[in-house]
Write an enzyme that holds these catalytic residues in place. Structure first.
Site, PDB file in Angstrom:
ATOM      1  N   ASP A 103       0.821  -1.307   0.080  1.00 39.21           N
ATOM      2  CA  ASP A 103       0.043  -0.005  -0.013  1.00 39.21           C
ATOM      3  C   ASP A 103       0.794   1.243  -0.011  1.00 39.21           C
ATOM      4  O   ASP A 103       1.917   1.021   0.194  1.00 39.21           O
ATOM      5  CB  ASP A 103      -0.977  -0.242   1.336  1.00 39.21           C
ATOM      6  CG  ASP A 103      -1.891   1.198   1.442  1.00 39.21           C
ATOM      7  OD1 ASP A 103      -2.329   1.719   0.332  1.00 39.21           O
ATOM      8  OD2 ASP A 103      -1.883   1.705   2.463  1.00 39.21           O
ATOM      9  N   LYS A 143     -15.566  21.387  -2.547  1.00 35.08           N
ATOM     10  CA  LYS A 143     -14.129  21.129  -2.517  1.00 35.08           C
ATOM     11  C   LYS A 143     -14.090  19.619  -2.833  1.00 35.08           C
ATOM     12  O   LYS A 143     -14.698  18.798  -2.576  1.00 35.08           O
ATOM     13  CB  LYS A 143     -13.038  21.142  -1.388  1.00 35.08           C
ATOM     14  CG  LYS A 143     -13.647  20.325  -0.069  1.00 35.08           C
ATOM     15  CD  LYS A 143     -12.886  20.567   1.134  1.00 35.08           C
ATOM     16  CE  LYS A 143     -13.083  19.685   2.246  1.00 35.08           C
ATOM     17  NZ  LYS A 143     -12.484  19.943   3.416  1.00 35.08           N
ATOM     18  N   GLY A 178      -5.017   3.343  -3.776  1.00 31.78           N
ATOM     19  CA  GLY A 178      -6.473   3.880  -3.987  1.00 31.78           C
ATOM     20  C   GLY A 178      -6.192   5.338  -4.627  1.00 31.78           C
ATOM     21  O   GLY A 178      -7.049   5.888  -5.041  1.00 31.78           O
ATOM     22  N   ASP A 179      -4.882   5.948  -4.417  1.00 28.18           N
ATOM     23  CA  ASP A 179      -4.680   7.334  -4.933  1.00 28.18           C
ATOM     24  C   ASP A 179      -4.853   7.568  -6.556  1.00 28.18           C
ATOM     25  O   ASP A 179      -4.571   6.412  -7.082  1.00 28.18           O
ATOM     26  CB  ASP A 179      -3.306   7.716  -4.474  1.00 28.18           C
ATOM     27  CG  ASP A 179      -3.569   8.399  -2.896  1.00 28.18           C
ATOM     28  OD1 ASP A 179      -4.561   8.570  -2.660  1.00 28.18           O
ATOM     29  OD2 ASP A 179      -2.459   8.251  -2.278  1.00 28.18           O
TER      30      ASP A 179
END
Length: 1225
Positions: A412, A580, A695-696
């Site tokens: 991760d 945002k 997950g980015d």
């Protein structure tokens, strides 16, 4: 309550799969659950589980039968039990029953003691949990009851800092509007506080015991399941029904915080709680050596049967030709006198005699070694993280040697490679960037620790830990530039942060994610201080002046929206929407008039992304009063809908979030952990492929890759797979493959049956792929197509030809699928490492799962096989502990098979000399004690303490790890080699004494060659030979090795003379028949000459072979060992790896990695303010980085120890002696 006790309960969750499986078989499948408050009689009709937790497997009455039943399910134990039964048959057994029952009982007893000890601690832990006290409303009064006596439908009172006993529906609390605050760190890994709120109709019950006792509502809800973030149900009371969701539930495992008291209705209890439902999915993991051992044991059984058949045939022929002449004298019955039947009986007799070729002590010894290796990991001070008082922990004892064979690491990113501590670094406001520092000539300068920080002293409510270096942003604030103020006003209003003011001006923010905390803290320091909130308002101190905004709606984020918005009314009556979110999401919803600003901001985002920063776009919108009123009516209708509520809300959110005006963007730094680049570089040199699964967004993941040295500008090519269809993904993968291997080359496919050899060494194209460096980056939506059956093979082919693989925007399920893909298509050991709940599936799927006890809680640790606090410790876990464990286990197995073949096959050769009569060579007591007394401790000491090279050289030369990846130290070939060595040794052990004793005489001229003297000579030769052999096999001598090896020899002679003494014979004449043999044989010079000659002939060929191999064909390990012996200087030279600060055209967008927030709760008219009497908060803080070079150890590591890791640059290269230098000398 004691938090450690509950964490112990969580740890034993991993032991419950069997219990859960049995429970699920006995309980009918629920379609929905009916619970009536304060009505045990009604609820008991459904046979719901009580709240008792039982992880223990035994009790005083069931332990012995159950444990024996479990142990005899193991094939080896059952095999030896059958042998014991055969030994009780006089016609086929030439061995006494004790030769098998003694070692079998010892093994069963040791295992039983271990199981009983483990179960004792389970009982103790169960008792601690089950006997906790809860206040339960029974017959109109609150009574103290043990947790195990709580039932579904009971109403429980909880007090501050108490653990939640079961899954409860919150009814009321001490806070206004039925709010309460819980900590779920032990449940889902989240370290921040969560808010739960009761229904209005039940919150009015407050703490009125009489009214609570009369509460008779019924709940109809979903059946028990493991979804921690979802609950669906309906409460029926007084002819009304009320919708229930997860925000009204308190789950077992949570802790009540900042709330004086609350009442809850038990919905799920015991094993049916969501915590327990999540504990039953642990997969059983076995090492490759275990799987190989099973195959080898079957081969040995086959070999044993073959030897029995050969000797049985020999007995049949011998009986027909020779033995028949003696039948009349022996007075055998008709069947016994039959040659064929005699051969049948002989077969079983030899199966009994030769059974020690698979010793039962092998399995116990392997478990002892693994346990010892686990303790070495636990005790390693260099893997101890002093900042958090966190040692490394081996949570399993069965996978240690597999740590020395890892080929693929799946990691991760956030919290594993990075610290998960966010710092507001830069921003873009109205087309201008802030955050960089320039000199007097207008040139950008690098920011260091010595760079002066902005003075925030004008703000008395500032966070003193906040650091920013660009003073122009403060000047813009002081000049009251409207858009700059609007920018920070948005950051102060658009969030779900919970504030707490312990003392005047001492603010603590409970943020749902580190990113939100960093943004609100930035607004605080620049003069827009989020001070407090009520259900309808948010109070912000703007440049020292309090301003209260009316909070009208929060449009919360989720994984689909990737944004959040708030609608507020300003003190002047204006309606504002502040939003945002991910830049790609917000840019699609901007007003067309923002095109030029969007282009400029996009360029700034490119720059931020090039520095590996996490970005977020900000926008706002002025709302029309009439439009908002109509939209609000639709929102209220949708929020009360029972069907498709989330979908309807999403449509409404999308409708109003159009025509936004762009304000700018923020850039947050997610700092790398210490030593990450050095660790990755070292593991890469060990031929370990590291894949990042995150997950980015793609750009953020890429730039972290550059920061970690996984991606470099000098790579040949970086392939980005971003196709949206199966055809596009296939085309991109094929193009990447052709670019690597050439367009005319057949696509290389490394199928699951491909052996790990150097078969491609002659392939020039494949050599080029090894020399050249490529990287593969694939997006989540593309990965979904690539994982399909038609494309998964080419995905594996391309990925395995690349030096670096990064999978971004992947879901937890996709992480597990990627790991499973490599397991299925490659013969490789996989390791997954992560720190969050979203990494659990990956950790459980991989051969080895490693959890990092980081910022995101303990969920990954609880599901892992090994855990520690910092990613950099992975290097030591694999290259030192893993490699040593593999080396030790392989040497142990080779030696164990060697000595047992040497020991057992003497009987085979003796069979040809004794008429195949199944007579044993050795004394029966020698057979019994050989493996469990005479040779057990030396081989254990070698398996526990041996080192081919020390830890410094293990880290200095990572390519020493390669033999484990190739299974070179113990495989089928090695097995055949060591068994052949044992067979040859047994041949020598038998025939040299046999030939010598044919004509040998004693010192007084009498005959020496009786069978008992022959047996003592062979036995003594055997013990000496195997002791000398283990001395040759030992690379690292300790006092323990010396004591065990030479002590075992001394014990052998002591027991030999004791058992063959007159005293024992007089007491047990039938059991100790070798009376006086030892003293009468071992006092003869010729016997010692035979023993010496046998030992020399057995040992010298192996010494010669090893000398020739080491001198003429040295392995890398041989070279490094020679280097280690030649120099005592420590401190390996670090690889000169270039750190690259990437300037890229790619944009990075932070896409809300945290879970759904408090939006619906805040806008539902509930007070968010906690009571001032509660002071339990947990602010996020950044641990101090150690000064000095990158990857420096923590303060517990001395300078010399730091040198040993190989990550210091101070050493003079000329002082290091290399392997090549030594060879040249």
């Amino acid at each position: 309550m004691n938090g450690a006790c509950f964490r112990e309960t969580l740890r034993i969750c991993r032991r419950w799969p069997d219990i859960m499986a049995i429970w699920k078989e006995d309980v009918r499948v629920e379609e929905e659950r009916h619970v009536r408050a304060n009505d045990r009689e009604y609820n008991e009709r459904f046979s719901y589980a009580d709240n008792r937790i039982k992880t223990a497997k035994y009790n005083a009455f069931t332990f012995l039968p159950t444990n024996l039943f479990e142990q005899f399910q193991r094939v080896a134990n059952a095999y030896f039990l059958i042998l014991l039964i055969l030994q009780l048959i006089p016609e086929i057994s030439s061995l006494s029953w004790f030769t098998t029952i003694v070692p079998l009982v010892m093994v069963l007893a040791i295992t039983a003691v271990k199981d009983a000890t483990d179960d004792y601690f389970r009982h103790k832990s169960d008792q601690q949990v089950n006997t906790r006290q809860s206040q339960v409303l029974i017959k109109g009064t609150l009574q103290n009851e043990k947790w195990m006596n709580v039932r579904v439908g009971d109403i429980i009172k909880l007090e501050n800092n108490q653990f939640v006993a079961a899954d409860l529906l919150l009814l009321s609390s001490s806070e206004p509007y039925g709010l309460c605050y819980i900590e779920t760190a032990e449940l889902d890994g989240e370290t921040n506080l969560k808010v739960r709120q009761a229904l209005t109709v039940t919150s009015d019950l407050a703490n009125d015991v009489a009214r609570l006792a009369d509460f008779n509502a019924e709940v109809i809800c979903e059946p028990p399941n493991n979804k921690l973030d979802k609950f669906t149900g309906t409460l029926y009371w007084k002819d009304n029904k009320y919708s229930l969701d997860n925000e009204k539930m308190l789950l077992r495992g949570c802790v009540l915080r900042n709330t004086e008291w609350c009442f809850g209705l038990v919905i799920f209890a015991g094993l049916q709680t969501k915590l327990m439902q999540n504990c039953g999915s642990t997969k059983f993991k076995r090492t490759s050596i275990d799987r190989l051992m099973n195959t080898l044991v079957l081969w040995i059984f086959g070999f044993l049967i073959c030897m029995g058949i050969i000797l049985a045939i020999g007995n049949t022929i011998w009986e027909q030709r020779v033995g028949s002449e003696f039948w009349a004298y022996l007075q055998w019955n008709k069947f016994t006198s039959n040659a064929i039947f005699s051969g049948f009986l002989t077969f079983w007799s030899y199966v009994i005699i030769l059974n020690t070729v698979v010793p039962i002590s092998l399995y116990v010894s392997v478990e002892v070694l693994r346990l010892g290796h686990s303790y070495f990991i636990n005790w390693d001070r260099r893997m101890y993280y002093s900042h958090k008082d966190t040692p490394a922990e081996a949570r399993t004892t069965t996978l240690n040697e597999e740590l020395g064979q890892v080929e693929f690491i799946f990691s991760d990113k956030t919290g594993t490679l990075t610290q998960n501590i966010m710092v507001f670094n830069k921003c873009s406001i109205n087309g201008k960037t802030y955050g960089d520092v320039y000199d007097e000539f207008g040139h950008k300068v690098d920011i260091t620790e010595k760079t002066p920080c902005v003075d925030f002293s004008f703000n008395p409510l500032r966070d003193r830990k906040f650091r920013f270096h660009d003073s122009s942003l403060v000047e813009a604030i002081k000049l009251e530039e409207p858009l700059v103020q609007e920018f920070f006003r948005l950051l102060a209003l658009c969030h779900t942060v919970m504030p707490e003011e312990r003392n005047e001006g001492e603010l603590v923010y409970q943020a749902q994610s580190p990113d939100e905390g960093a943004l609100v803290t930035a607004a605080r320091n620049f003069g827009f201080v989020f001070r407090s909130r009520t259900p309808e308002t948010i109070t912000v101190y703007e440049m020292g002046q309090p301003v209260t905004y009316q909070l009208l709606a929060i449009l919360d984020f989720n994984n689909v929206r990737k944004r959040m918005s708030v609608i507020v009314r300003t003190p002047k009556g204006q309606l504002k929407l502040y939003s945002k979110g991910a830049d790609t999401i917000l840019f699609d919803r901007l007003d067309p008039s923002n095109d030029e600003l969007m282009y400029t901001t996009s360029e700034h985002l490119n720059e931020f992304a090039g520095e590996g920063l996490r970005t977020l776009a900000l926008a706002y919108k002025d709302l029309d009063e009439d439009v908002f009123d109509e939209w609000m009516k639709q929102l209220l209708f949708a929020s009360t809908s029972l069907d498709n509520r989330e979908e309807k809300l999403g449509v409404l959110y999308e409708e109003i979030e159009q025509g936004l005006m762009l304000l700018g963007a923020t850039a947050i730094e997610d700092k790398l952990q210490e030593g990450v680049p050095e660790t990755i570089a070292c593991l890469t040199l060990a031929n370990i492929k590291i894949w990042v699964l995150t997950g980015d967004k793609l750009e953020t993941a890429m730039n972290i890759g550059y920061s970690c040295n996984m991606l470099r500008d000098d790579m040949n090519e970086v392939f980005i797979i971003s196709g949206h269809t199966t055809l596009e993904v296939q085309r991109e993968l094929r193009a990447a493959k052709e670019s690597i291997m050439g367009p005319s080359r057949e696509i290389f496919s490394d199928g699951p049956d491909t052996e790990k050899t150097d078969i491609y060494s002659s392939d020039s194209v494949f050599e080029e792929t090894i020399i050249s460096e490529y990287a593969l980056i694939i997006n989540g939506h593309s990965l979904a197509h690539a994982l399909e059956a038609d494309l998964e093979q080419i995905l594996v082919d391309v990925a395995c030809l690349c030096k670096t693989v990064i999978c971004c925007r992947v879901t937890p399920l996709q992480k597990a699928l990627v790991v499973e893909l490599i397991k299925r298509h490659k013969r490789a050991v996989t390791l997954a490492i992560g720190d969050g709940a979203n990494d659990v599936s990956m950790i459980k799927t991989a051969h080895i799962g490693v959890g990092i006890s980081g910022q995101e809680g303990m969920q990954a640790v609880l599901s892992s096989d090994y855990s520690f606090a910092q990613f950099r410790y992975l290097q030591r876990l694999l290259l030192v502990h893993g490699r040593w464990s593999y080396h030790r286990m392989c040497n142990f197995l080779c030696y164990f098979f060697y000595k047992n073949f040497a020991f057992t096959l003497v009987h085979f050769w003796y069979g040809f000399q004794c008429g195949f009569s199944a007579q044993t060579v050795y004394d029966q007591w020698f057979i019994t004690l050989f493996n469990i007394v005479y040779t057990s401790l030396p081989v254990l000491s070698m398996g526990l303490f041996d080192q081919d090279v020390n830890e410094q050289y293990s880290l200095r030369y990572p390519n020493l790890y390669r033999p484990g990846q190739l299974n070179q130290l113990f495989n089928k070939r090695k097995f055949f080699t060591c068994t052949l060595h044992g067979i040859c040794t047994s041949f020598i052990l038998f025939f040299i004494p046999y030939g010598a004793f044919i004509s040998a005489v004693r010192d007084d001229g009498t005959q020496i060659s009786d069978q008992q003297a022959f047996a003592v000579t062979i036995a003594t030769s055997l013990v000496i030979v195997v002791s000398v052999q283990i001395g040759l096999d030992t690379n690292y001598w300790t006092a323990v090795n010396h004591f065990f090896i030479w002590g075992s020899l001394a014990v052998y002679f002591a027991i030999l003379f004791a058992m063959q003494s007159d005293g024992l014979f007089n007491i047990f004449p039938n059991q100790f028949t070798f009376i006086g043999t030892a003293r009468n044989s071992l006092d003869q010079k010729i016997v010692w000459l035979v023993i010496f000659l046998t030992t020399v002939v057995c040992i010298m060929p192996m010494v010669a072979v090893r000398f020739i191999k080491t001198d003429c064909y040295p392995t890398q390990t041989d070279k490094v060992r020679l280097l280690q012996q030649a120099t005592r200087r420590q401190g390996p030279q670090e690889q000169n790896l270039r750190r690259v600060r990437r300037t890229s055209s790619r944009r990075s967008a932070y896409a809300f990695a945290h879970q759904q927030g408090y939006g619906e709760l805040i806008t539902s008219g509930k007070n968010m303010k906690v009571t001032t009497s509660s002071t339990s908060t947990y602010p996020l803080s950044s641990p101090e980085r150690c000064p000095g070079t990158r990857g420096a150890p923590d303060e517990t590591t001395t300078e010399a120890e730091t040198n040993n890791t190989g990550f210091k640059r101070e050493f003079d290269q000329n002082q290091d002696v290399t392997v090549e230098d030594l060879e040249a000398r």
